[in-house]
Every structure is written in structure tokens, then in C-alpha cells.
Design a protein around this motif. Structure first.
Motif, PDB file in Angstrom:
ATOM      1  N   UNK A 159     -17.426 -20.534  17.346  1.00 19.35           N
ATOM      2  CA  UNK A 159     -16.506 -20.904  18.428  1.00 19.35           C
ATOM      3  C   UNK A 159     -16.817 -20.116  19.699  1.00 19.35           C
ATOM      4  N   UNK A 160     -17.123 -18.831  19.527  1.00 24.51           N
ATOM      5  CA  UNK A 160     -17.492 -18.011  20.685  1.00 24.51           C
ATOM      6  C   UNK A 160     -18.761 -18.539  21.339  1.00 24.51           C
ATOM      7  N   UNK A 161     -19.717 -18.986  20.512  1.00 23.57           N
ATOM      8  CA  UNK A 161     -20.941 -19.574  21.044  1.00 23.57           C
ATOM      9  C   UNK A 161     -20.661 -20.799  21.880  1.00 23.57           C
ATOM     10  N   UNK A 162     -19.679 -21.601  21.457  1.00 20.96           N
ATOM     11  CA  UNK A 162     -19.303 -22.775  22.236  1.00 20.96           C
ATOM     12  C   UNK A 162     -18.759 -22.408  23.602  1.00 20.96           C
ATOM     13  N   UNK A 217     -28.754 -18.016  32.389  1.00 23.23           N
ATOM     14  CA  UNK A 217     -29.922 -17.978  31.500  1.00 23.23           C
ATOM     15  C   UNK A 217     -29.697 -17.010  30.343  1.00 23.23           C
ATOM     16  N   UNK A 218     -29.131 -15.852  30.647  1.00 23.93           N
ATOM     17  CA  UNK A 218     -28.833 -14.872  29.602  1.00 23.93           C
ATOM     18  C   UNK A 218     -27.788 -15.414  28.633  1.00 23.93           C
ATOM     19  N   UNK A 219     -26.751 -16.057  29.164  1.00 20.53           N
ATOM     20  CA  UNK A 219     -25.721 -16.648  28.309  1.00 20.53           C
ATOM     21  C   UNK A 219     -26.319 -17.732  27.409  1.00 20.53           C
ATOM     22  N   UNK A 220     -27.209 -18.530  27.975  1.00 15.00           N
ATOM     23  CA  UNK A 220     -27.815 -19.617  27.212  1.00 15.00           C
ATOM     24  C   UNK A 220     -28.658 -19.068  26.065  1.00 15.00           C
ATOM     25  N   UNK A 221     -29.416 -18.030  26.332  1.00 14.54           N
ATOM     26  CA  UNK A 221     -30.206 -17.405  25.278  1.00 14.54           C
ATOM     27  C   UNK A 221     -29.304 -16.843  24.182  1.00 14.54           C
ATOM     28  N   UNK A 222     -28.144 -16.322  24.584  1.00 12.41           N
ATOM     29  CA  UNK A 222     -27.216 -15.719  23.623  1.00 12.41           C
ATOM     30  C   UNK A 222     -26.647 -16.752  22.670  1.00 12.41           C
ATOM     31  N   UNK A 223     -26.164 -17.892  23.198  1.00 14.62           N
ATOM     32  CA  UNK A 223     -25.542 -18.870  22.285  1.00 14.62           C
ATOM     33  C   UNK A 223     -26.593 -19.554  21.406  1.00 14.62           C
ATOM     34  N   UNK A 250     -35.824 -18.855  32.679  1.00 14.67           N
ATOM     35  CA  UNK A 250     -36.161 -17.453  32.415  1.00 14.67           C
ATOM     36  C   UNK A 250     -35.499 -16.977  31.123  1.00 14.67           C
ATOM     37  N   UNK A 251     -34.562 -17.777  30.611  1.00 15.25           N
ATOM     38  CA  UNK A 251     -33.933 -17.464  29.321  1.00 15.25           C
ATOM     39  C   UNK A 251     -34.977 -17.396  28.205  1.00 15.25           C
ATOM     40  N   UNK A 252     -36.141 -18.016  28.429  1.00 14.59           N
ATOM     41  CA  UNK A 252     -37.230 -17.955  27.448  1.00 14.59           C
ATOM     42  C   UNK A 252     -37.589 -16.505  27.128  1.00 14.59           C
TER      43      UNK A 252
END
Length: 275
Positions: A208-211, A13-19, A239-241
């Protein structure tokens, strides 16, 4: 769900929010998303060389999921072009668990618990709090955000079904991601041209890092869905919200109002109930 799966899903979830934050900050979001997909495809092909080929029964799911991911990309881009990160993201992510739960019941035979109804009411209420203010639509990108949620629900159920017949969760993930990663650049070339895709831009490395972050995040989710209920995994992922509300404030100066915090909290509570 075991403690390990819960921890992994929260990390995803944290990674998803980051990208998503990286994508929202890009000047040319279609180009940024396409570069993300190129990085995903390149990494997936390399990983596929060291993994077994997933079972034939999962191939149709991988192809369908890749197509749905492209649709998701386009709707997500439109959402971020017309709305704030901390508004559009919660609507898109909050609407998907209730759709996933219903679709999983219809197509994968999963049962819906009674408390799911309470979760649906909370998620719907949180979305309305973000999208409507004083009986007026306060979020112009709401239709694209809801469309994004529908695509999330569709590809999540397809992948949940595909990974269960693939025989190898990681192999399924990289093959599906490779297909998706190839389709998006092809679409970009059709919509624009190949020259603008291949040119150097300052945001290239961050895109690219986001990918890569996106691939890792979704790989964790598919791994979790291989052994845990789809609705539960999806709900916990949303919960990434809350992460996005904070990131939108830090990086884009988006207002962190009481109403917005309350709406995000209501959405997260609802998704957890659904799960």
C-alpha cells in the motif's frame, strides 16, 4: 526546464525507483501491484472530492491512459518475474524516452532536435549491453521489459496531451489514477478471485505504501509535463535507472558489475541527450 522542475523530476525518479524495488521484493507480484492500485484508487477518490472536475476534452485521455497503465502493470510484473531489477528496469525505462520523443513528434507536434539521434544510439547501446552478452541473450525477460517501455511511452504521451487540455493537472492525475486503480483489482478478480485479494498478508502495508509513493511520483511527472517538453521530463525521470542499480545491489544482492554500471550510465546519458 526551470531548476524547480528539474529538482522535482529528480525526486520523482528516486520515488519511482523506490516503489519498483518494493514491487520486485514482493513474493506475489500480481497481488502486490493490485494492492498498490487499491491504495492509489482510495487516495485518488478522496483527493478528487476537493478538486475540480477536469475539462471534458481530457476525459478520453484519462480513460485511455488508465487502460494503458493496466497493460503496463502486467508487463512490469512479468519482467520482474523473469529478470533482475537492475537489468529489466533500465531496459524498460531506457527504451521509453526515445519512443515518447517520436510519439510526441507524431501526435503532439513536438520537434525532435538533431542531438536526439545521438541519444537514441546511446540508449540502444546501453540496452544491448544489458540484454546481450557474447552474442547471446543474457536477459530472458527482455521482451517483457521492452513491452513495458512501450506502454510507458504510450501512457506518457497520452497523459502529456490530456493534462494540457484538462485545465487542472492535479485533477486530471487523480481522476486518471482512480480509474486505473479500480481497473486493476477488477482484472485481478477475473484472473484469480476476490477472496485472495482481500486476505491479510505481511506485505500488505509495504504494498500500500508503494502505491502511495507511485501516485506521488507520477503526479510530479504529470505536473512537470504540463509546462515542459514531454521528452525532456521523461528523460530526466529515467535517471531512476541509476538509483535502481544501487537499490538492487543493497536489497537483493544483485551483482553491481562494471558492465552493468557502464550500461546504466550510457542509458541515462542517452535519455538526457534525448531530452
Amino acid at each position: 526546464m526551470s531548476g524547480t522542475l528539474i529538482s522535482l523530476t529528480l525526486f520523482a525518479a528516486l520515488l519511482h525507483a523506490t516503489w519498483n524495488t518494493l514491487l520486485r521484493g514482493g513474493k506475489d507480484k500480481l497481488w502486490s501491484m493490485t494492492i498498490m492500485c487499491v491504495a492509489i484508487a482510495f487516495t485518488s477518490v478522496i483527493m478528487a472530492l476537493f478538486l475540480p472536475i477536469p475539462a471534458r476534452a481530457s476525459w478520453k485521455y484519462a480513460l485511455l491512459s488508465a487502460l494503458l497503465h493496466v497493460g503496463y502493470n502486467l508487463f512490469l510484473i512479468r519482467s520482474y518475474q523473469s529478470g533482475e531489477l537492475s537489468q529489466t528496469y533500465p531496459v524498460a525505462r531506457g527504451s521509453s524516452p526515445l519512443l515518447i520523443t517520436c510519439a510526441a513528434a507524431l501526435f503532439a507536434g513536438e520537434k525532435i532536435a538533431f542531438h536526439t539521434l545521438g541519444g537514441i544510439v546511446l540508449v540502444s547501446s546501453g540496452i544491448l549491453m544489458l540484454a546481450v552478452r557474447q552474442r547471446r541473450l543474457a536477459m530472458p525477460g527482455v521482451k517483457h521489459a521492452l513491452g513495458t517501455g512501450a506502454f510507458i511511452a504510450a501512457y506518457s504521451v497520452v497523459d502529456g496531451m490530456g493534462v494540457r487540455v484538462s485545465g487542472h493537472a492535479l485533477a486530471y492525475t487523480v481522476w486518471m489514477s482512480a480509474l486505473w486503480g479500480v481497473m486493476m483489482p477488477a482484472l485481478y478478480i477475473i484472473l484469480r478471485d476476490s477472496k485472495s485479494l482481500l486476505c491479510w498478508r505481511p506485505e500488505l502495508l509495504s504494498a500500500a505504501a508503494g502505491g502511495l509513493v507511485s501516485l506521488l511520483a507520477y503526479g510530479i511527472i504529470i505536473y512537470a509535463m504540463a509546462s515542459a517538453p514531454m521528452g525532456a521530463v521523461s528523460a530526466l525521470r529515467e535517471t531512476s535507472v541509476l538509483f535502481v542499480a544501487v537499490l538492487g545491489y543493497w536489497f537483493f544482492g544483485e551483482a553491481l558489475t562494471f558492465r552493468k554500471i557502464l550500461a546504466c550510465t550510457v542509458i541515462v546519458t542517452g535519455t538526457l541527450l534525448i531530452g
